[in-house]
Design a protein around this motif. Structure first.
Motif, PDB file in Angstrom:
ATOM      1  N   ALA A   6       0.912  -1.300   0.115  1.00 19.33           N
ATOM      2  CA  ALA A   6      -0.032   0.023  -0.052  1.00 19.33           C
ATOM      3  C   ALA A   6       0.880   1.225  -0.066  1.00 19.33           C
ATOM      4  N   ASP A   7       1.993   1.253   0.527  1.00 16.66           N
ATOM      5  CA  ASP A   7       2.979   2.296   0.717  1.00 16.66           C
ATOM      6  C   ASP A   7       3.680   2.724  -0.592  1.00 16.66           C
ATOM      7  N   ILE A   8       3.934   1.513  -1.079  1.00 20.22           N
ATOM      8  CA  ILE A   8       4.795   1.599  -2.560  1.00 20.22           C
ATOM      9  C   ILE A   8       3.484   2.229  -3.694  1.00 20.22           C
ATOM     10  N   ALA A   9       2.375   1.640  -3.590  1.00 21.19           N
ATOM     11  CA  ALA A   9       1.330   2.110  -4.373  1.00 21.19           C
ATOM     12  C   ALA A   9       1.040   3.691  -4.221  1.00 21.19           C
ATOM     13  N   GLU A  10       1.009   3.926  -3.040  1.00 20.50           N
ATOM     14  CA  GLU A  10       0.633   5.490  -2.728  1.00 20.50           C
ATOM     15  C   GLU A  10       2.024   6.224  -3.005  1.00 20.50           C
ATOM     16  N   ALA A  11       2.959   5.870  -2.985  1.00 18.21           N
ATOM     17  CA  ALA A  11       4.168   6.525  -3.263  1.00 18.21           C
ATOM     18  C   ALA A  11       4.236   6.725  -4.867  1.00 18.21           C
ATOM     19  N   SER A  12       3.963   5.406  -5.510  1.00 15.85           N
ATOM     20  CA  SER A  12       4.084   5.562  -6.911  1.00 15.85           C
ATOM     21  C   SER A  12       3.226   6.554  -7.600  1.00 15.85           C
ATOM     22  N   THR A  13       1.879   6.659  -6.810  1.00 17.02           N
ATOM     23  CA  THR A  13       1.016   7.516  -7.480  1.00 17.02           C
ATOM     24  C   THR A  13       1.399   9.063  -7.252  1.00 17.02           C
ATOM     25  N   VAL A  14       1.852   9.431  -6.295  1.00 20.39           N
ATOM     26  CA  VAL A  14       2.644  10.731  -6.033  1.00 20.39           C
ATOM     27  C   VAL A  14       3.532  10.988  -7.104  1.00 20.39           C
ATOM     28  N   LEU A  15       4.571   9.978  -7.453  1.00 16.53           N
ATOM     29  CA  LEU A  15       5.699  10.174  -8.492  1.00 16.53           C
ATOM     30  C   LEU A  15       5.064  10.266  -9.939  1.00 16.53           C
ATOM     31  N   ARG A  16       3.856   9.632 -10.073  1.00 19.95           N
ATOM     32  CA  ARG A  16       3.253   9.672 -11.328  1.00 19.95           C
ATOM     33  C   ARG A  16       2.396  11.024 -11.926  1.00 19.95           C
ATOM     34  N   GLN A  17       1.870  11.752 -10.573  1.00 18.04           N
ATOM     35  CA  GLN A  17       0.882  12.725 -10.680  1.00 18.04           C
ATOM     36  C   GLN A  17       1.709  14.124 -10.573  1.00 18.04           C
ATOM     37  N   GLY A  18       3.137  14.105 -10.138  1.00 23.60           N
ATOM     38  CA  GLY A  18       3.536  15.494 -10.164  1.00 23.60           C
ATOM     39  C   GLY A  18       5.048  15.330 -10.374  1.00 23.60           C
ATOM     40  N   GLY A  19       5.782  16.368 -10.661  1.00 23.52           N
ATOM     41  CA  GLY A  19       7.165  16.326 -10.974  1.00 23.52           C
ATOM     42  C   GLY A  19       7.418  15.853 -12.334  1.00 23.52           C
ATOM     43  N   TRP A  20       8.714  15.595 -12.517  1.00 24.22           N
ATOM     44  CA  TRP A  20       9.323  15.131 -13.717  1.00 24.22           C
ATOM     45  C   TRP A  20       8.751  14.051 -14.337  1.00 24.22           C
ATOM     46  N   LEU A  21       8.545  12.842 -13.439  1.00 23.59           N
ATOM     47  CA  LEU A  21       7.752  11.614 -14.029  1.00 23.59           C
ATOM     48  C   LEU A  21       6.571  11.755 -14.915  1.00 23.59           C
ATOM     49  N   SER A  22       5.661  12.701 -14.074  1.00 25.02           N
ATOM     50  CA  SER A  22       4.394  12.962 -14.546  1.00 25.02           C
ATOM     51  C   SER A  22       4.246  13.501 -16.047  1.00 25.02           C
ATOM     52  N   ARG A  23       5.417  14.020 -16.363  1.00 21.29           N
ATOM     53  CA  ARG A  23       5.278  14.577 -17.567  1.00 21.29           C
ATOM     54  C   ARG A  23       5.839  13.878 -18.900  1.00 21.29           C
ATOM     55  N   THR A  24       6.115  12.549 -18.578  1.00 26.40           N
ATOM     56  CA  THR A  24       6.445  11.430 -19.589  1.00 26.40           C
ATOM     57  C   THR A  24       5.490  10.694 -19.798  1.00 26.40           C
ATOM     58  N   PRO A  25       5.394   9.940 -20.866  1.00 26.57           N
ATOM     59  CA  PRO A  25       4.476   8.964 -21.147  1.00 26.57           C
ATOM     60  C   PRO A  25       4.271   7.941 -20.308  1.00 26.57           C
ATOM     61  N   VAL A  26       3.060   7.350 -20.296  1.00 28.20           N
ATOM     62  CA  VAL A  26       2.735   6.186 -19.350  1.00 28.20           C
ATOM     63  C   VAL A  26       3.624   5.058 -19.409  1.00 28.20           C
ATOM     64  N   ALA A  27       4.050   4.787 -20.577  1.00 24.43           N
ATOM     65  CA  ALA A  27       4.744   3.466 -20.997  1.00 24.43           C
ATOM     66  C   ALA A  27       6.139   3.742 -20.163  1.00 24.43           C
ATOM     67  N   PHE A  28       6.525   4.909 -20.236  1.00 26.56           N
ATOM     68  CA  PHE A  28       7.948   5.402 -19.534  1.00 26.56           C
ATOM     69  C   PHE A  28       7.843   5.383 -17.891  1.00 26.56           C
ATOM     70  N   GLN A  29       6.656   5.784 -17.585  1.00 18.32           N
ATOM     71  CA  GLN A  29       6.786   5.867 -16.201  1.00 18.32           C
ATOM     72  C   GLN A  29       6.484   4.533 -15.806  1.00 18.32           C
ATOM     73  N   ASP A  30       5.643   3.464 -16.336  1.00 16.72           N
ATOM     74  CA  ASP A  30       5.666   2.313 -15.987  1.00 16.72           C
ATOM     75  C   ASP A  30       7.070   1.439 -15.970  1.00 16.72           C
ATOM     76  N   ALA A  31       7.731   1.728 -16.904  1.00 19.47           N
ATOM     77  CA  ALA A  31       9.396   1.182 -17.076  1.00 19.47           C
ATOM     78  C   ALA A  31      10.174   1.552 -16.018  1.00 19.47           C
ATOM     79  N   ILE A  32       9.918   2.828 -15.606  1.00 14.00           N
ATOM     80  CA  ILE A  32      10.935   3.600 -14.513  1.00 14.00           C
ATOM     81  C   ILE A  32      10.463   2.642 -13.315  1.00 14.00           C
ATOM     82  N   LEU A  33       9.235   2.607 -12.848  1.00 10.37           N
ATOM     83  CA  LEU A  33       8.797   2.072 -11.617  1.00 10.37           C
ATOM     84  C   LEU A  33       8.962   0.624 -11.556  1.00 10.37           C
ATOM     85  N   GLU A  34       8.797  -0.029 -12.450  1.00 11.51           N
ATOM     86  CA  GLU A  34       8.840  -1.529 -12.455  1.00 11.51           C
ATOM     87  C   GLU A  34      10.303  -1.642 -12.403  1.00 11.51           C
TER      88      GLU A  34
END
Length: 232
Positions: A6-34
């Protein structure tokens, strides 16, 4: 400390929704977080040192870090507080150059750490993603330029306001945070002014309802009026 899903899911959502990663394509976000290894890090831990050549990126999904330049004397103050979502560590990745800043945790943090080998393999498979990584480096250069610009403001009141706006995300950044955990002595050092002068400026701003002062906290109450004062 064990990190829950749950903590990882919450932190991942934070990283996806703001800052540098949020301005990249979803496929790239997935690759980085995986490819991220999640770490729970206590306050006061040194994460990187200026001059280190080890690669790997950090994404702060919970908590905050202190950023200090690697150049200059050893007693330089913290120049920026990076709050989740905050990414760093791109320089050794894209150029194998030594790190330009030292970073330590300001509070307990939950961080996504992407090892250098994983990034190298990813970029071999998807070389077009180099540009997305370079975006992170450009954002750091923009922040460094803003810090330098703020410190060149001759008027101490306006310089203090500039630092306040920057550190709360109302000047640079896309995740405004009205309240920041910082003492008046720290803010004074970041604005290159005496604590007494900073205290006088902050009390005046508080008296006019522009900020609220707490115990080692500052809350920006009226960003538009502060920006108007900054613009002179």
């Amino acid at each position: 400390m064990k990190i829950s899903a749950a903590d990882i899911a919450e932190a991942s959502t934070v990283l996806r929704q703001g800052g540098w990663l949020s301005r990249t394509p979803v496929a790239f976000q997935d690759a980085i977080l995986e490819r991220s290894v999640w770490q729970h890090i206590e306050a006061g831990a040194a994460l990187t040192h200026g001059g280190d050549r080890e690669g790997g990126m950090y994404g702060i999904g919970q908590g905050s870090v202190d950023v200090t330049p690697a150049t200059g004397p050893a007693d330089l103050p913290v120049t920026h507080i990076g709050r989740a979502p905050y990414w760093f560590g791109i320089l050794p990745v894209v150029s194998h150059a030594p790190r330009a800043v030292s970073i330590a945790t300001r509070s307990q943090c939950l961080a996504a750490v992407v090892p250098q080998p994983a990034l190298d393999a990813l970029l071999v498979a998807r070389p077009e993603w180099w540009q997305l990584l370079a975006m992170q480096a450009l954002e750091h250069f923009s922040l460094a330029a803003q810090i330098a610009s703020d410190l060149l403001i001759p008027d101490s009141r306006r310089r203090c306001i500039a630092v306040l706006l920057r550190e709360t995300g109302h000047h640079v950044g896309d995740v405004p945070c009205p309240q920041i955990d910082i003492g008046q002595d720290e803010l004074a050092a970041m604005a290159n002014m005496s604590r007494q002068t900073a205290s006088t400026v902050l009390r005046d701003l508080a008296a006019h309802g522009l900020i609220a002062l707490g115990y080692r906290t500052l809350t920006v109450c009226d960003p538009p009026r502060l920006r108007a004062l900054l613009d002179g």
